[in-house]
Design a protein around this motif. Structure first.
Motif, mmCIF file in Angstrom:
data_model
loop_
_atom_site.group_PDB
_atom_site.id
_atom_site.type_symbol
_atom_site.label_atom_id
_atom_site.label_comp_id
_atom_site.label_asym_id
_atom_site.label_seq_id
_atom_site.Cartn_x
_atom_site.Cartn_y
_atom_site.Cartn_z
ATOM 1 N N PHE A 82 -15.646 -67.741 138.509
ATOM 2 C CA PHE A 82 -16.819 -68.137 137.722
ATOM 3 C C PHE A 82 -17.794 -66.965 137.601
ATOM 4 C CE2 PHE A 82 -21.182 -69.772 137.528
ATOM 5 C CZ PHE A 82 -21.108 -70.540 136.376
ATOM 6 N N ALA A 83 -18.033 -66.257 138.695
ATOM 7 C CA ALA A 83 -18.960 -65.118 138.677
ATOM 8 C C ALA A 83 -18.436 -63.975 137.823
ATOM 9 C CB ALA A 83 -19.203 -64.641 140.103
ATOM 10 N N LEU A 84 -17.112 -63.814 137.770
ATOM 11 C CA LEU A 84 -16.520 -62.728 136.987
ATOM 12 C C LEU A 84 -16.925 -62.807 135.520
ATOM 13 C CD1 LEU A 84 -14.542 -60.305 136.976
ATOM 14 C CD2 LEU A 84 -12.700 -61.926 136.489
ATOM 15 N N GLY A 85 -17.074 -64.014 135.018
ATOM 16 C CA GLY A 85 -17.445 -64.191 133.622
ATOM 17 C C GLY A 85 -18.847 -63.703 133.292
ATOM 18 N N TYR A 86 -19.642 -63.406 134.317
ATOM 19 C CA TYR A 86 -21.012 -62.942 134.097
ATOM 20 C C TYR A 86 -21.238 -61.537 134.636
ATOM 21 C CZ TYR A 86 -21.659 -67.815 132.947
ATOM 22 O OH TYR A 86 -21.539 -69.055 132.351
ATOM 23 N N ALA A 87 -20.176 -60.899 135.114
ATOM 24 C CA ALA A 87 -20.273 -59.503 135.548
ATOM 25 C C ALA A 87 -20.228 -58.607 134.318
ATOM 26 C CB ALA A 87 -19.122 -59.173 136.491
ATOM 27 N N GLY A 145 -6.855 -70.378 125.859
ATOM 28 C CA GLY A 145 -6.925 -69.600 124.634
ATOM 29 C C GLY A 145 -7.822 -70.250 123.604
ATOM 30 N N SER A 146 -7.738 -71.564 123.482
ATOM 31 C CA SER A 146 -8.596 -72.289 122.536
ATOM 32 C C SER A 146 -10.051 -72.220 122.952
ATOM 33 C CB SER A 146 -8.144 -73.756 122.450
ATOM 34 O OG SER A 146 -6.816 -73.858 121.975
ATOM 35 N N VAL A 147 -10.313 -72.332 124.261
ATOM 36 C CA VAL A 147 -11.686 -72.247 124.766
ATOM 37 C C VAL A 147 -12.268 -70.861 124.497
ATOM 38 C CG1 VAL A 147 -13.085 -72.220 126.873
ATOM 39 C CG2 VAL A 147 -11.411 -74.042 126.512
ATOM 40 N N ALA A 148 -11.464 -69.815 124.777
ATOM 41 C CA ALA A 148 -11.933 -68.447 124.552
ATOM 42 C C ALA A 148 -12.188 -68.181 123.069
ATOM 43 C CB ALA A 148 -10.910 -67.454 125.098
ATOM 44 N N ASP A 149 -11.344 -68.755 122.222
ATOM 45 C CA ASP A 149 -11.496 -68.544 120.778
ATOM 46 C C ASP A 149 -12.728 -69.272 120.245
ATOM 47 O OD1 ASP A 149 -10.697 -67.592 118.234
ATOM 48 O OD2 ASP A 149 -9.789 -69.529 117.774
ATOM 49 N N ARG A 150 -12.981 -70.473 120.746
ATOM 50 C CA ARG A 150 -14.108 -71.266 120.250
ATOM 51 C C ARG A 150 -15.437 -70.809 120.837
ATOM 52 N NH1 ARG A 150 -14.472 -77.897 119.972
ATOM 53 N NH2 ARG A 150 -16.571 -78.003 119.066
ATOM 54 N N TYR A 151 -15.419 -70.429 122.120
ATOM 55 C CA TYR A 151 -16.661 -70.019 122.792
ATOM 56 C C TYR A 151 -16.572 -68.528 123.116
ATOM 57 C CZ TYR A 151 -17.133 -75.077 123.188
ATOM 58 O OH TYR A 151 -17.205 -76.415 122.901
ATOM 59 N N ASP A 152 -16.153 -68.209 124.329
ATOM 60 C CA ASP A 152 -15.904 -66.822 124.723
ATOM 61 C C ASP A 152 -15.011 -66.813 125.954
ATOM 62 O OD1 ASP A 152 -17.549 -67.443 126.885
ATOM 63 O OD2 ASP A 152 -19.326 -66.582 125.930
ATOM 64 N N ILE A 153 -14.629 -65.615 126.387
ATOM 65 C CA ILE A 153 -13.714 -65.514 127.518
ATOM 66 C C ILE A 153 -14.369 -66.015 128.800
ATOM 67 C CG2 ILE A 153 -12.400 -63.887 128.947
ATOM 68 C CD1 ILE A 153 -11.866 -62.248 126.458
ATOM 69 N N SER A 154 -15.678 -65.850 128.925
ATOM 70 C CA SER A 154 -16.382 -66.339 130.101
ATOM 71 C C SER A 154 -16.203 -67.848 130.259
ATOM 72 C CB SER A 154 -17.879 -66.009 130.007
ATOM 73 O OG SER A 154 -18.076 -64.615 130.014
ATOM 74 N N ALA A 155 -16.165 -68.561 129.146
ATOM 75 C CA ALA A 155 -15.955 -70.011 129.204
ATOM 76 C C ALA A 155 -14.566 -70.334 129.742
ATOM 77 C CB ALA A 155 -16.147 -70.620 127.819
ATOM 78 N N ALA A 156 -13.579 -69.516 129.387
ATOM 79 C CA ALA A 156 -12.229 -69.718 129.914
ATOM 80 C C ALA A 156 -12.205 -69.479 131.420
ATOM 81 C CB ALA A 156 -11.246 -68.789 129.212
ATOM 82 N N PHE A 157 -12.988 -68.496 131.891
ATOM 83 C CA PHE A 157 -13.064 -68.243 133.334
ATOM 84 C C PHE A 157 -13.710 -69.435 134.052
ATOM 85 C CE2 PHE A 157 -13.198 -63.323 132.800
ATOM 86 C CZ PHE A 157 -11.882 -63.345 132.391
ATOM 87 N N THR A 158 -14.683 -70.056 133.419
ATOM 88 C CA THR A 158 -15.299 -71.251 133.995
ATOM 89 C C THR A 158 -14.267 -72.372 134.116
ATOM 90 O OG1 THR A 158 -17.458 -70.664 133.073
ATOM 91 C CG2 THR A 158 -17.128 -72.967 133.715
#
Length: 277
Positions: A82-87, A145-158
């Motif tokens: 989760f933290a990686l998505g905000y580094a 992949g759908s989450v990253a495409d719709r939002y961003d990669i950080s959302a996929a990490f969440t």
């Protein structure tokens, strides 16, 4: 249930991996890291795993605390992913990533050990239990992949962090072999292993295959990106690749009746090489 619980643990554990590992290099590119920095981020974590995995699994074998160590690993990794998505800087990303690899190092050995122990006299059915990992990875590769495409990669990490929490809950029903008291140190045991020529060959082959697979997996999404593919289609592509595993895992036990393990390893290695070519 001795097959259901390992199957479920495979499903959620590898589903969590699918939501983070394939997207890492894309994330590094989004952060503007150089090729050298990305190379370090891809190359250093396996070295950490090489050290951490035997240390943690040896500790678990000696103390019989497999579940406790594994649970702590899942909890740590969930927070770190989760933290990686905000580094947003190379030193921070590298530090978090190395810590993640310490946490994930024992996961595959633990789930394999539990599965084989719980299968008892039905170890030839391992492939059907291991099928949970294939289904989990394929399904959540698409979802991530759908989450990253719709939002961003950080959302996929969440999403991945949430899946690690679910995986933490799923492993609580697993059983492990009893603690194995040993008089020799881990280093002495490793030295004894290295004095056996066939183990040296096996380790060398395994390392070579591992390097190839890691490189292929790490740069698969960036390659698709160069071809103009968006993240949602990347996930579908990765999921389709896992479909080929299904018949092998279901009927794989029959292969051992047709050929010896060495021959099967050679064939599998050649097929994997051809696939990447």
């Amino acid at each position: 249930m001795r097959k259901v619980w390992p199957f479920t643990s495979y499903f959620w554990t590898y589903g969590a991996f699918a939501a983070v590992i394939p997207l890492l290099v894309l994330y590094y590119e989004d952060l503007g890291f150089s090729g050298t920095q990305i190379g370090l981020l891809v190359g250093l974590p396996p070295i950490v795993t090489l050290v951490a995995a035997p240390l943690l699994t040896n500790l678990a074998d000696r103390t019989g605390r497999h579940l406790r160590i594994w649970s702590l690993s899942f909890a740590l990794v969930a927070v770190l992913v989760f933290a990686l998505g905000y580094a947003d800087s190379f030193p921070v990303v590298l530090s978090v990533l190395l810590a993640i690899n310490v946490g994930t190092a024992p996961m595959a050995p633990f789930v394999d050990a539990a599965a084989m122990h719980m299968l008892g006299d039905e170890k030839d059915q391992y492939g059907r239990v291991r099928l949970g990992a294939t289904l989990g990875f394929g399904l959540f590769a698409v979802v991530a992949g759908s989450v990253a495409d719709r939002y961003d990669i950080s959302a996929a990490f969440t999403l991945s962090a949430a899946l690690f929490v679910i995986a933490l809950l799923s492993i609580q029903k697993l059983e492990f072999p009893a603690a194995v008291p040993r008089t020799e140190s881990m280093i002495a045991g490793f030295g004894e292993l290295l004095r056996q020529p066939m183990w040296l060959v096996f380790l060398a082959v395994s390392m070579t295959i591992g390097v190839g697979v890691v490189l292929g997996a790490s740069f698969f999404y960036p390659y698709l990106e160069e071809l103009g593919v968006d993240e949602s289609v990347m996930g579908v592509t990765l999921a389709l690749g896992t479909v080929a595993e299904i018949p092998v895992l279901i009927f794989g036990y029959r292969f051992f009746r047709l050929a010896n393990p060495f021959t099967l390893l050679v064939v599998a290695t050649l097929v994997t090489g051809a696939r990447f070519i």
